[in-house]
Design an enzyme around this catalytic site. Structure first.
Site, PDB file in Angstrom:
ATOM      1  CG  HIS A 114      -6.412   6.274   2.322  1.00  0.00           C
ATOM      2  ND1 HIS A 114      -6.677   6.160   3.669  1.00  0.00           N
ATOM      3  CD2 HIS A 114      -5.787   5.137   1.970  1.00  0.00           C
ATOM      4  CE1 HIS A 114      -6.218   5.016   4.116  1.00  0.00           C
ATOM      5  NE2 HIS A 114      -5.672   4.359   3.102  1.00  0.00           N
ATOM      6  CG  ASP A 133      -2.093  -0.937   1.056  1.00  0.00           C
ATOM      7  OD1 ASP A 133      -2.149  -1.662   0.043  1.00  0.00           O
ATOM      8  OD2 ASP A 133      -2.966  -0.958   1.951  1.00  0.00           O
ATOM      9  CG  HIS A 157      -4.995   2.194  -1.356  1.00  0.00           C
ATOM     10  ND1 HIS A 157      -5.820   1.202  -0.892  1.00  0.00           N
ATOM     11  CD2 HIS A 157      -4.325   2.663  -0.258  1.00  0.00           C
ATOM     12  CE1 HIS A 157      -5.665   1.067   0.409  1.00  0.00           C
ATOM     13  NE2 HIS A 157      -4.779   1.947   0.837  1.00  0.00           N
ATOM     14  CG  HIS A 200       1.899  -0.127   4.874  1.00  0.00           C
ATOM     15  ND1 HIS A 200       1.577  -1.128   5.754  1.00  0.00           N
ATOM     16  CD2 HIS A 200       0.722   0.427   4.469  1.00  0.00           C
ATOM     17  CE1 HIS A 200       0.254  -1.174   5.886  1.00  0.00           C
ATOM     18  NE2 HIS A 200      -0.279  -0.252   5.125  1.00  0.00           N
TER      19      HIS A 200
END
Length: 274
Positions: free
Chosen positions: A142, A87, A138, A237
């Site tokens: 967010h 991510d 994504h 991440h």
């Protein structure tokens, strides 16, 4: 358009960081709790419970329930395959060494990127694309997508990222989606499916997102080596300095355990549009 995205970048990073902190704390807490005897429907906060080292965790929604929405969190448990995902909410210098390690091990990955990451890091996006990785969606800002009730608003969050990606690469974006903070609803998953997306959660992650409290190598390995399991979709991440430092060694150790790395395209029918 690039200037417009740049002006919004600082604010988006701050919002992303705050939302990320809250959302991943919730997800980590869910991981620590025992799951219900019968997993709930595909609605809520994504959560996992690890029952036995080396075995897939129990999730709070079944694979069968999720597949109705072209949604996945792991693959078949009879093959020692790992699906690497990252991510990416902002860039702090750790993506390049992660990419170096992936290239060394010929390990494909999917980078689920938010809008400001894509617009502010065109060279990294091009490198991911050129080296055979997938840039996934994504969302643009967010948000908690489970609170978005209209198709128009949902489509806008994903469509903006698609537009920026195409401006940078000249190609259509692969339609792979990860809900921010692991928050979702059946309506969300159906909206993503209607847009041609496959949704991907994860079956292994660890607390690697606190910039001022990064795990040690030993702490990282204690989770990532003991809890790895066949068919795992691993969430890491790209902001993590620990991940950047250990990636080569981590991939080596997983290989020594008999694992190989495959692209998310190998799960179900390919959703790749390019």
């Amino acid at each position: 358009m690039k200037l417009k995205h740049a002006k919004a970048g600082g604010k988006m990073i701050a919002l992303f960081t705050a939302a990320f902190f809250i959302g991943h704390f919730i997800g980590y807490a869910a991981e620590k709790m025992n799951p219900p005897a019968v997993p709930t429907a595909a609605d809520g906060n994504w959560g996992l419970s690890f029952q036995e080292d080396g075995k897939p965790p129990v999730a709070n929604a079944t694979s069968e329930e999720l597949k109705k929405f072209d949604t996945y969190y792991s693959d078949t448990p009879d093959k020692k395959v790992i699906y690497l995902t990252f991510d990416a909410g902002y860039e702090n210098g750790n993506t390049a060494p992660i990419l170096d390690a992936l290239k060394k091990h010929n390990a494909p990955a999917t980078f689920f990127c938010v809008g400001n990451y894509v617009s502010e890091n065109p060279d990294l996006i091009k490198r991911m694309n050129d080296e055979g990785h997938i840039v996934g969606n994504h969302t643009y800002s967010h948000p908690d997508m489970s609170k978005i009730s209209t198709k128009e608003a949902f489509s806008e969050e994903l469509g903006k990222v698609e537009t920026i990606y195409k401006e940078i690469t000249g190609e259509e974006m692969t339609k792979f989606y990860r809900p921010p903070q692991g928050k979702y609803s059946e309506a969300n998953l159906q909206m993503a499916k209607d847009m041609g997306y496959k949704t991907f959660f994860w079956s292994l992650a660890y607390v690697d997102w606190y910039q001022d409290k990064q795990p040690t190598k030993e702490e990282a390995f204690s989770k990532l080596l003991t809890r790895i399991h066949p068919g795992a979709i691993v969430l890491l991440h790209s902001t993590s300095s620990t991940n950047a430092q250990i990636m080569d060694e981590l991939l080596t150790k997983w290989e020594e355990m008999g694992y190989t790395f495959q692209s998310l395209e190998q799960i179900g029918d390919s959703a790749k549009t390019k």
